[in-house]
Design an enzyme around this catalytic site. Structure first.
Site, mmCIF file in Angstrom:
data_model
loop_
_atom_site.group_PDB
_atom_site.id
_atom_site.type_symbol
_atom_site.label_atom_id
_atom_site.label_comp_id
_atom_site.label_asym_id
_atom_site.label_seq_id
_atom_site.Cartn_x
_atom_site.Cartn_y
_atom_site.Cartn_z
ATOM 1 N N HIS A 128 -3.566 13.151 0.262
ATOM 2 C CA HIS A 128 -2.677 12.127 -0.296
ATOM 3 C C HIS A 128 -3.171 11.581 -1.645
ATOM 4 O O HIS A 128 -2.449 11.691 -2.641
ATOM 5 C CB HIS A 128 -2.452 11.016 0.730
ATOM 6 C CG HIS A 128 -1.755 9.821 0.192
ATOM 7 N ND1 HIS A 128 -0.464 9.874 -0.301
ATOM 8 C CD2 HIS A 128 -2.171 8.540 0.017
ATOM 9 C CE1 HIS A 128 -0.118 8.664 -0.729
ATOM 10 N NE2 HIS A 128 -1.139 7.845 -0.552
ATOM 11 N N HIS A 139 -7.010 4.733 -4.724
ATOM 12 C CA HIS A 139 -6.067 3.659 -4.439
ATOM 13 C C HIS A 139 -6.016 3.197 -2.977
ATOM 14 O O HIS A 139 -5.616 2.077 -2.705
ATOM 15 C CB HIS A 139 -4.658 4.017 -4.942
ATOM 16 C CG HIS A 139 -3.883 4.910 -4.037
ATOM 17 N ND1 HIS A 139 -3.922 6.277 -4.131
ATOM 18 C CD2 HIS A 139 -3.048 4.634 -3.017
ATOM 19 C CE1 HIS A 139 -3.149 6.804 -3.211
ATOM 20 N NE2 HIS A 139 -2.600 5.827 -2.512
ATOM 21 N N GLU A 171 -8.448 -0.366 1.309
ATOM 22 C CA GLU A 171 -7.685 -0.708 2.498
ATOM 23 C C GLU A 171 -8.165 0.064 3.724
ATOM 24 O O GLU A 171 -8.241 -0.480 4.811
ATOM 25 C CB GLU A 171 -6.197 -0.397 2.242
ATOM 26 C CG GLU A 171 -5.275 -0.968 3.263
ATOM 27 C CD GLU A 171 -5.111 -2.474 3.143
ATOM 28 O OE1 GLU A 171 -4.536 -3.046 4.053
ATOM 29 O OE2 GLU A 171 -5.571 -3.062 2.143
ATOM 30 N N ASP A 172 -8.473 1.335 3.521
ATOM 31 C CA ASP A 172 -8.699 2.212 4.673
ATOM 32 C C ASP A 172 -10.163 2.505 4.979
ATOM 33 O O ASP A 172 -10.461 3.124 5.987
ATOM 34 C CB ASP A 172 -7.975 3.550 4.452
ATOM 35 C CG ASP A 172 -6.470 3.372 4.416
ATOM 36 O OD1 ASP A 172 -6.008 2.299 4.875
ATOM 37 O OD2 ASP A 172 -5.769 4.273 3.948
ATOM 38 N N ASP A 213 2.360 7.069 -5.658
ATOM 39 C CA ASP A 213 1.987 6.903 -4.249
ATOM 40 C C ASP A 213 3.241 6.957 -3.378
ATOM 41 O O ASP A 213 3.321 7.683 -2.381
ATOM 42 C CB ASP A 213 1.271 5.552 -4.119
ATOM 43 C CG ASP A 213 0.909 5.212 -2.686
ATOM 44 O OD1 ASP A 213 0.342 6.080 -2.003
ATOM 45 O OD2 ASP A 213 1.200 4.072 -2.265
ATOM 46 N N ASP A 261 31.554 16.837 -12.656
ATOM 47 C CA ASP A 261 30.240 16.995 -13.277
ATOM 48 C C ASP A 261 29.151 17.201 -12.230
ATOM 49 O O ASP A 261 28.052 16.730 -12.356
ATOM 50 C CB ASP A 261 29.903 15.822 -14.201
ATOM 51 C CG ASP A 261 30.157 14.484 -13.527
ATOM 52 O OD1 ASP A 261 30.627 14.496 -12.384
ATOM 53 O OD2 ASP A 261 29.882 13.446 -14.148
#
Ligand code: MN
Length: 591
Positions: free
Chosen positions: A65, A89, A93-94, A154, A275
């Site tokens: 990821h 990123h 948190e993890d 993300d 279109d």
């Protein structure tokens, strides 16, 4: 405490140790553009270590990821700090790593971006949306737009792997994506990403509609696609004859979600959507864009009212291109878009592309890009506008409404007589426009000319209109306006002006409400009838009337009390009364 000796260790063979392990899942070759000891590879190693042993819902190692997110950020041409932050990123948190650690290893700038990402991740647009959270989101990307760009990358990857989540989560994330992130991407000029985010969310939110569309549109789509293929050589030939060598001619299928919206706006009539597939011609210069348009119109007749010059007047998000709809081969209606390579890049990647482009112009070898410089760019004006707006809204609910109405729905752009482009919500009126120029102009607006013609104040403006506002000093807004104005800014100003007016009225309660006249006259029959006639003509209500004859009968005195009336009307009234034969003297006072 984790041991991250790997990061600080001398050179380790990157490709051997890490890339090979994950290349079965995805393309990692892009990382070869960064040197072995670069901070980008350092970040990859750090993230891989931190997430090791953790898997995604798909069963893949978690590092897939951050890798995917970093790849998008890299492809958009963002700087090294962004790619590094993309890798990191989800680390705060993890995993057990802390902000302080990141600061020590990667520096404050990167640590702050990661911190912004973590805050955004905790942001929820739930059933009871909290404006405060959205405000945080706006502020965080206003401070450093890179946070929102990485967030978009993300979200893009998460949407691509949404099928592994629970149905409940799927709906929630898809809703957030279509309501918040796709519009943000659009406003940042990232058309392609915005459309892809919408298309990825669409099937999760409107299951049945999506299935219906796929069943009904597929055949026409294929037919149009093969028609577009036939159009290409014909176009190429006619341009060649005119001495124009296009860089590319390709076709672009209409996105499903935008097609769906088009259909529900109309009457679900697929035969009218001609279109479905647009043909795109990319040429070298702006001059060639117009020359190309000329050549096409010479061979294939254009449909009236369908030509749009987004080069002269770009869309508010910066989109530039020429759009025309022509009756082409086999007399079939076809949409053609003409743009330069630079426009094409900008239209696809928005702000990111523009930034990368500016940087390579300055110094093609420069790897670290100057983010500060971008903040002053015209393209970022709306970000600033967004921040200014939120400061104007004291009330949270109002602010949330303004975000929904003004920034996450369709926009129109109109022009001032000086050709400044004003960006308004669709359905806006001259009043909305006037308030957008200045609150005083809005308050005192009496009328408007659109493209030289006088229009009513509730006239619905259209993109490209040139608007001139007529004002009258001292004029106050009318409550009636609230029925048709669209932008929250205008509504807010009208409401506050009305509140002021109410307050003034209340303080006037002790002020005079009636006027009493004393009219001395040579009494003659019918005089009273003439007097009341004048009041009637001028629509002034008489509250009290009395007539008294002088005991010597040389004259009589008429006393009349009426409602309070404006000065001008009062003067008119007096002049008319004076003209009545027999009037000797007239006085009045307020009671
Ligand atoms: Mn993530």
């Amino acid at each position: 405490m984790r041991d991250y000796i790997l990061v600080n260790s001398p050179f380790i063979h990157f490709a051997e140790k890490y890339v090979v392990a994950y290349s079965q899942y995805m393309d990692i070759a892009w990382m070869d553009t960064y040197p072995e000891e670069s901070i980008v590879k350092k970040a990859y190693i750090f993230a891989e270590e931190a997430h090791r042993g953790i898997t995604r819902e798909s069963g893949e190692p978690y590092i897939i990821h951050p890798l995917a997110v970093a790849k998008f950020v890299h492809e958009w041409g963002l700087d090294d700090a962004s790619v590094v932050a993309a890798f990191l990123h989800d680390v705060l948190e993890d995993t057990l790593h802390t902000q302080k650690e990141l600061e020590k290893i990667f520096g404050t700038e990167i640590a702050e971006i990661v911190d912004g990402m973590t805050k955004l991740r905790n942001f929820k647009y739930g059933e009871n949306p909290d404006a405060e959270n959205i405000r945080k989101l706006i502020l965080s990307f206003g401070k450093d737009l890179r946070v929102i760009l990485i967030k978009l990358a993300d979200r893009y990857h998460n949407m691509k792997t949404l099928k592994y989540k629970s149905p409940e989560k799927q709906k929630e994330i898809a809703w957030e994506t279509i309501e918040i992130y796709a519009p943000i991407a659009y406003r940042l000029g990232m058309q392609k990403l915005s459309g892809e985010l919408e298309d990825l969310s669409f099937p999760f939110l409107y299951e049945e509609e999506y299935r219906w569309l796929m069943e009904n549109v597929k055949e026409q789509h294929e037919e149009r696609a093969s028609y577009a293929e036939r159009l290409k050589p014909a176009l190429s030939r006619m341009l060649d004859e005119a001495g124009i060598k296009p860089i590319a001619i390709d076709s672009r299928a209409k996105r499903y979600y935008s097609l769906y919206r088009k259909l529900i706006r109309g009457d679900m009539d697929l035969s009218k959507i001609y279109d479905l597939v647009a043909v795109r011609v990319v040429v070298k210069t702006i001059e060639e864009c117009y020359a190309t348009l000329g050549v096409i119109h010479k061979h294939w007749s254009p449909l009236p009212g369908r030509f749009k010059d987004y080069i002269a007047v770009p869309k508010p998000n910066g989109y530039r291109s020429l759009h025309t709809v022509v009756s082409a081969l086999e007399n079939k209606i076809s949409e053609i878009q003409i743009k330069t390579e630079e426009m094409h890049q900008e239209n696809e990647f928005g702000i990111a592309a523009h930034w990368a482009y500016e940087q390579t112009k300055k110094d093609p070898t420069q790897k670290t890009k100057n983010w500060e410089g971008m903040k002053n760019k015209k393209e970022l004006l709306w970000v600033e506008q967004l921040q200014n707006w939120q400061n104007k809204f004291v009330n949270r609910k109002d602010f949330l409404e303004s975000l929904k109405v003004d920034f996450f729905k369709e926009r129109i752009f109109v022009l001032t007589p000086k050709n400044d482009v004003i960006d308004l919500p669709a359905g806006s009126t001259p009043i909305d426009f006037a308030y957008h120029i200045h609150s005083d102009i809005g308050d005192q607006c009496t009328g408007a000319r659109v493209n030289g013609k006088i229009v009513p104040l509730d006239h619905e403006l259209r993109s490209g209109d040139i608007i001139e506002v007529m004002t009258q000093k001292g004029k106050k807004p009318s409550e009636d306006w609230l029925r048709f104005i669209k932008s929250s800014m205008a509504k807010k100003y009208v409401r506050s002006a009305l509140r002021m007016k109410d307050r003034k009225l209340q303080t006037k309660i002790s002020a005079p409400k009636e006027i009493q006249f004393k009219i001395m006259n040579l009494d003659h029959s019918g005089y009273l009838k003439e007097i009341t006639g004048v009041f009637g003509d001028l629509d002034v209500n008489i509250i009290f009337l009395n007539s008294q004859a002088d005991p010597r009968l040389t004259f009589s005195m008429v006393v009349i009390r009426c409602e309070n009336i404006p000065k001008q009307k009062l003067e008119k009234l007096i002049v008319r009364i004076k003209k009545i034969p027999g009037t000797k003297e007239i006085t009045y006072h307020y009671v």
